[in-house]
Motif scaffolding. Structure first.
Motif, PDB file in Angstrom:
ATOM      1  N   PRO A  86       0.814  -1.226   0.000  1.00  0.00           N
ATOM      2  CA  PRO A  86       0.000   0.000   0.000  1.00  0.00           C
ATOM      3  C   PRO A  86       0.842   1.269   0.000  1.00  0.00           C
ATOM      4  O   PRO A  86       0.501   2.253  -0.659  1.00  0.00           O
ATOM      5  CB  PRO A  86      -0.811  -0.131   1.301  1.00  0.00           C
ATOM      6  CG  PRO A  86      -0.893  -1.592   1.552  1.00  0.00           C
ATOM      7  CD  PRO A  86       0.427  -2.133   1.099  1.00  0.00           C
ATOM      8  N   GLN A  87       1.970   1.259   0.734  1.00  0.00           N
ATOM      9  CA  GLN A  87       2.838   2.436   0.760  1.00  0.00           C
ATOM     10  C   GLN A  87       3.426   2.708  -0.619  1.00  0.00           C
ATOM     11  O   GLN A  87       3.532   3.855  -1.051  1.00  0.00           O
ATOM     12  CB  GLN A  87       3.965   2.236   1.775  1.00  0.00           C
ATOM     13  CG  GLN A  87       3.510   2.239   3.227  1.00  0.00           C
ATOM     14  CD  GLN A  87       3.234   0.845   3.758  1.00  0.00           C
ATOM     15  OE1 GLN A  87       2.561   0.048   3.122  1.00  0.00           O
ATOM     16  NE2 GLN A  87       3.761   0.554   4.941  1.00  0.00           N
ATOM     17  N   ALA A  88       3.811   1.639  -1.326  1.00  0.00           N
ATOM     18  CA  ALA A  88       4.375   1.814  -2.673  1.00  0.00           C
ATOM     19  C   ALA A  88       3.320   2.358  -3.632  1.00  0.00           C
ATOM     20  O   ALA A  88       3.606   3.232  -4.462  1.00  0.00           O
ATOM     21  CB  ALA A  88       4.928   0.487  -3.186  1.00  0.00           C
ATOM     22  N   ILE A  89       2.092   1.873  -3.523  1.00  0.00           N
ATOM     23  CA  ILE A  89       0.999   2.369  -4.373  1.00  0.00           C
ATOM     24  C   ILE A  89       0.736   3.840  -4.087  1.00  0.00           C
ATOM     25  O   ILE A  89       0.612   4.667  -5.003  1.00  0.00           O
ATOM     26  CB  ILE A  89      -0.284   1.536  -4.149  1.00  0.00           C
ATOM     27  CG1 ILE A  89      -0.102   0.108  -4.681  1.00  0.00           C
ATOM     28  CG2 ILE A  89      -1.487   2.196  -4.823  1.00  0.00           C
ATOM     29  CD1 ILE A  89      -1.245  -0.828  -4.343  1.00  0.00           C
ATOM     30  N   ALA A  90       0.661   4.179  -2.803  1.00  0.00           N
ATOM     31  CA  ALA A  90       0.390   5.569  -2.429  1.00  0.00           C
ATOM     32  C   ALA A  90       1.522   6.491  -2.857  1.00  0.00           C
ATOM     33  O   ALA A  90       1.277   7.595  -3.356  1.00  0.00           O
ATOM     34  CB  ALA A  90       0.180   5.665  -0.916  1.00  0.00           C
ATOM     35  N   ALA A  91       2.771   6.045  -2.683  1.00  0.00           N
ATOM     36  CA  ALA A  91       3.917   6.875  -3.061  1.00  0.00           C
ATOM     37  C   ALA A  91       3.901   7.178  -4.550  1.00  0.00           C
ATOM     38  O   ALA A  91       4.273   8.269  -4.989  1.00  0.00           O
ATOM     39  CB  ALA A  91       5.215   6.172  -2.677  1.00  0.00           C
ATOM     40  N   ARG A  92       3.479   6.214  -5.333  1.00  0.00           N
ATOM     41  CA  ARG A  92       3.416   6.409  -6.779  1.00  0.00           C
ATOM     42  C   ARG A  92       2.349   7.432  -7.163  1.00  0.00           C
ATOM     43  O   ARG A  92       2.500   8.173  -8.125  1.00  0.00           O
ATOM     44  CB  ARG A  92       3.126   5.069  -7.456  1.00  0.00           C
ATOM     45  CG  ARG A  92       3.213   5.129  -8.958  1.00  0.00           C
ATOM     46  CD  ARG A  92       3.064   3.762  -9.583  1.00  0.00           C
ATOM     47  NE  ARG A  92       3.041   3.939 -11.022  1.00  0.00           N
ATOM     48  CZ  ARG A  92       1.970   4.265 -11.716  1.00  0.00           C
ATOM     49  NH1 ARG A  92       0.816   4.418 -11.093  1.00  0.00           N
ATOM     50  NH2 ARG A  92       2.028   4.442 -13.029  1.00  0.00           N
ATOM     51  N   GLN A  93       1.273   7.491  -6.384  1.00  0.00           N
ATOM     52  CA  GLN A  93       0.167   8.386  -6.713  1.00  0.00           C
ATOM     53  C   GLN A  93       0.350   9.786  -6.140  1.00  0.00           C
ATOM     54  O   GLN A  93      -0.251  10.744  -6.624  1.00  0.00           O
ATOM     55  CB  GLN A  93      -1.145   7.769  -6.202  1.00  0.00           C
ATOM     56  CG  GLN A  93      -1.498   6.468  -6.923  1.00  0.00           C
ATOM     57  CD  GLN A  93      -2.656   5.725  -6.268  1.00  0.00           C
ATOM     58  OE1 GLN A  93      -3.016   6.002  -5.131  1.00  0.00           O
ATOM     59  NE2 GLN A  93      -3.225   4.767  -6.983  1.00  0.00           N
ATOM     60  N   THR A 137       8.217  15.248  -0.443  1.00  0.00           N
ATOM     61  CA  THR A 137       8.401  14.913   0.971  1.00  0.00           C
ATOM     62  C   THR A 137       7.465  13.787   1.393  1.00  0.00           C
ATOM     63  O   THR A 137       7.843  12.876   2.138  1.00  0.00           O
ATOM     64  CB  THR A 137       8.145  16.148   1.852  1.00  0.00           C
ATOM     65  OG1 THR A 137       9.015  17.203   1.446  1.00  0.00           O
ATOM     66  CG2 THR A 137       8.392  15.829   3.320  1.00  0.00           C
ATOM     67  N   ALA A 138       6.224  13.860   0.894  1.00  0.00           N
ATOM     68  CA  ALA A 138       5.249  12.813   1.214  1.00  0.00           C
ATOM     69  C   ALA A 138       5.683  11.469   0.642  1.00  0.00           C
ATOM     70  O   ALA A 138       5.546  10.432   1.294  1.00  0.00           O
ATOM     71  CB  ALA A 138       3.877  13.203   0.664  1.00  0.00           C
ATOM     72  N   ARG A 139       6.223  11.489  -0.572  1.00  0.00           N
ATOM     73  CA  ARG A 139       6.730  10.247  -1.164  1.00  0.00           C
ATOM     74  C   ARG A 139       7.858   9.663  -0.335  1.00  0.00           C
ATOM     75  O   ARG A 139       7.908   8.465  -0.061  1.00  0.00           O
ATOM     76  CB  ARG A 139       7.234  10.516  -2.588  1.00  0.00           C
ATOM     77  CG  ARG A 139       6.186  10.460  -3.659  1.00  0.00           C
ATOM     78  CD  ARG A 139       6.815  10.693  -5.006  1.00  0.00           C
ATOM     79  NE  ARG A 139       5.814  10.695  -6.067  1.00  0.00           N
ATOM     80  CZ  ARG A 139       5.999  11.257  -7.250  1.00  0.00           C
ATOM     81  NH1 ARG A 139       7.136  11.862  -7.530  1.00  0.00           N
ATOM     82  NH2 ARG A 139       5.054  11.200  -8.159  1.00  0.00           N
ATOM     83  N   GLU A 140       8.774  10.531   0.055  1.00  0.00           N
ATOM     84  CA  GLU A 140       9.959  10.063   0.779  1.00  0.00           C
ATOM     85  C   GLU A 140       9.584   9.497   2.142  1.00  0.00           C
ATOM     86  O   GLU A 140      10.319   8.676   2.707  1.00  0.00           O
ATOM     87  CB  GLU A 140      10.955  11.205   0.947  1.00  0.00           C
ATOM     88  CG  GLU A 140      12.322  10.728   1.413  1.00  0.00           C
ATOM     89  CD  GLU A 140      13.387  11.797   1.284  1.00  0.00           C
ATOM     90  OE1 GLU A 140      14.550  11.492   1.577  1.00  0.00           O
ATOM     91  OE2 GLU A 140      13.050  12.932   0.881  1.00  0.00           O
ATOM     92  N   ALA A 141       8.428   9.909   2.679  1.00  0.00           N
ATOM     93  CA  ALA A 141       7.977   9.364   3.949  1.00  0.00           C
ATOM     94  C   ALA A 141       7.511   7.922   3.813  1.00  0.00           C
ATOM     95  O   ALA A 141       7.394   7.204   4.811  1.00  0.00           O
ATOM     96  CB  ALA A 141       6.842  10.223   4.514  1.00  0.00           C
ATOM     97  N   LEU A 142       7.224   7.501   2.571  1.00  0.00           N
ATOM     98  CA  LEU A 142       6.694   6.161   2.334  1.00  0.00           C
ATOM     99  C   LEU A 142       7.701   5.210   1.696  1.00  0.00           C
ATOM    100  O   LEU A 142       7.644   3.993   1.911  1.00  0.00           O
ATOM    101  CB  LEU A 142       5.448   6.244   1.435  1.00  0.00           C
ATOM    102  CG  LEU A 142       4.279   7.046   1.996  1.00  0.00           C
ATOM    103  CD1 LEU A 142       3.166   7.156   0.960  1.00  0.00           C
ATOM    104  CD2 LEU A 142       3.750   6.414   3.267  1.00  0.00           C
ATOM    105  N   VAL A 143       8.606   5.755   0.877  1.00  0.00           N
ATOM    106  CA  VAL A 143       9.632   4.922   0.232  1.00  0.00           C
ATOM    107  C   VAL A 143      10.973   5.650   0.317  1.00  0.00           C
ATOM    108  O   VAL A 143      11.161   6.691  -0.292  1.00  0.00           O
ATOM    109  CB  VAL A 143       9.275   4.600  -1.244  1.00  0.00           C
ATOM    110  CG1 VAL A 143       8.166   3.571  -1.319  1.00  0.00           C
ATOM    111  CG2 VAL A 143       8.862   5.847  -2.011  1.00  0.00           C
ATOM    112  N   SER A 144      11.873   5.109   1.088  1.00  0.00           N
ATOM    113  CA  SER A 144      13.200   5.692   1.234  1.00  0.00           C
ATOM    114  C   SER A 144      14.151   4.590   1.662  1.00  0.00           C
ATOM    115  O   SER A 144      13.718   3.511   2.078  1.00  0.00           O
ATOM    116  CB  SER A 144      13.192   6.810   2.286  1.00  0.00           C
ATOM    117  OG  SER A 144      12.949   6.271   3.568  1.00  0.00           O
TER     118      SER A 144
END
Length: 437
Positions: A90-97, A102-109
């Motif tokens: 779910p985090q990868a899906i959300a990060a893509r959308q 900053t919001a992306r980096e909070a989910l995939v880093s």
């Protein structure tokens, strides 16, 4: 004239250089994902062996180790690696959308990738019914994001490629990786990035092959349904697997969203205590199962498929209970492998209704049905099971069972589990600190 040609040539060189740089990022990322997937696979096996060694001292030691491990995992996740909980898909899906960097980096880093690996291993070390494949997706997306962090325009494609490469390398299933990327991660076919995604999957797959050799995840077999009567197992497995898979998803989604009653507020306020209770429930379930439901379930299912012997009658339901408690606890860990194990257990039970039939073939129907019911991605389900067993004689039955399971699951749970959970990360990309799952 010469100046115009010179300017044109420079522009061409820049464009060509940019294209090769983009291809290089996808290929390099694929290699990185492949290495990470192999490392996690090897370490996950060692963690499960270590837990089995502890059980050999006393099987009741799980009543102590498993609850403590669950509580510690949630504490470390919330304290040091927020947004590393659950499967990570779910985090990868959300990060893509998401569009905010900053919001992306909070989910995939890379920080989350390291935490995901360590905490998934902790879960397996204490007997949690979790898998490593979902975490590999988030790790893959994180590696790709790190490589392309200075090019925000390319990041959605890179995250998608990392996720697809993660599935391909984790299971040694390149086709399933591509299908998963299209059907589940993006839910669309993107012409612009499709070739680069395939390149990343190939790079990850070749890296996995180089390090681990060519293998079928559940071994190679030629099992098949033997007669017209046996084909009645297809709709039966589809309805049972799809219904139970939808029920599992509905429970996990409801727990993730929380409840307004005192119990729901208590779970949200004391997540470590709740995880500890879930760990105790898993330990009790493990003891009732004869120590068969801990971990991924891979060894039990592979042995049953290779020998054609049924799994214990209670394996499916006890594995389902253990996986449910592990999932709602919020500890990092995936549901891919445990879901396949649950499906194999129910398929084995259905096979008892068809005397003289191939137990292994009906187990495959149970696996694809329950998995399709959970993730509501029927194409990914039958492709991944086909590749994992290197069995092409069962393609049509598996396809049919997956579609029946998908339709049944939709009657029980209207939302796919990964996208429903991903919606919780869309608002700010940081809200998962307070989420249970």
């Amino acid at each position: 004239m010469s100046l115009a040609l010179s300017a044109r040539n420079k522009r061409r060189i820049r464009i060509t250089s940019s294209r090769w740089q983009r291809r290089g990022i996808f290929l390099l990322g694929g290699v990185g994902v492949g290495c990470a997937a192999v490392a996690l696979a090897k370490l996950a096996d060692l963690a499960q062996v270590a837990f089995a060694d502890l059980l050999s001292i006393s099987r009741y030691i799980a009543l102590l180790i498993t609850p403590i491990g669950f509580g510690l995992s949630i504490f470390l996740t919330r304290r040091f690696f927020p947004n590393a909980q659950g499967s990570g898909i779910p985090q990868a899906i959300a990060a893509r959308q998401l569009t905010d960097q900053t919001a992306r980096e909070a989910l995939v880093s890379m920080r989350i990738a390291i935490g995901k690996i360590l905490l998934t291993l902790l879960g397996l070390l204490c007997g949690a019914s979790v898998g490593r494949e979902g975490p590999t997706v988030q790790v893959g997306a994180s590696i790709m994001f790190a490589l392309g962090r200075f090019s925000p325009r390319r990041q959605p494609g890179l995250i998608l490629a990392g996720a697809a490469a993660g599935v391909a390398a984790a299971f040694n299933t390149p086709l399933a990786g591509i299908v998963f990327g299209i059907e589940e991660m993006s839910r669309a076919y993107e012409t612009r990035t499709s070739s680069l995604i395939i390149a990343a999957v190939i790079a990850a797959g070749l890296t996995s092959l180089a390090l681990m050799g060519n293998y079928a995840y559940f071994g190679t077999s030629v099992m098949a349904l033997r007669s017209g009567y046996d084909w009645l197992a297809i709709p039966l497995c589809g309805v049972i697997g799809g219904g139970l898979g939808g029920l599992f998803s509905r429970v996990v989604i409801a727990m993730a969203r929380g409840f307004a009653n005192p119990l729901g507020r208590g779970i949200k306020r004391f997540p470590v205590a709740f995880a500890t209770v879930c760990g105790l429930a898993v330990a009790i379930t493990g003891i009732l199962s004869g120590d068969t439901i801990y971990g991924t379930g891979y060894s039990q299912v592979r042995a049953a498929l290779e020998t054609g012997t049924p799994l214990p009658g209670s394996f499916g339901i006890l594995k389902l209970i253990a996986t449910t408690f592990a999932s709602i606890s919020g500890i990092p860990g995936g549901i891919f492998a445990p879901s396949l194990a649950v499906g194999a257990g129910f398929g084995s039970d259905v096979a008892s209704l068809f005397p003289g039939s191939s137990v292994a073939a009906i187990m495959l129907l149970g696996m694809v049905s329950y998995f399709a019911g959970v993730v509501q991605a029927p194409i990914t389900a039958f492709v991944i099971v086909t590749e994992m067993t290197d069995n092409h004689t069962m393609v049509v039955p598996l396809m049919t069972a997956a579609m029946i399971a998908y339709a049944t699951s939709r009657l029980v749970c209207r939302e796919g589990i990964y996208h429903a959970l991903a919606a919780g990360y869309h608002s700010d990309g940081l809200g998962a600190k307070s989420r249970t799952v």
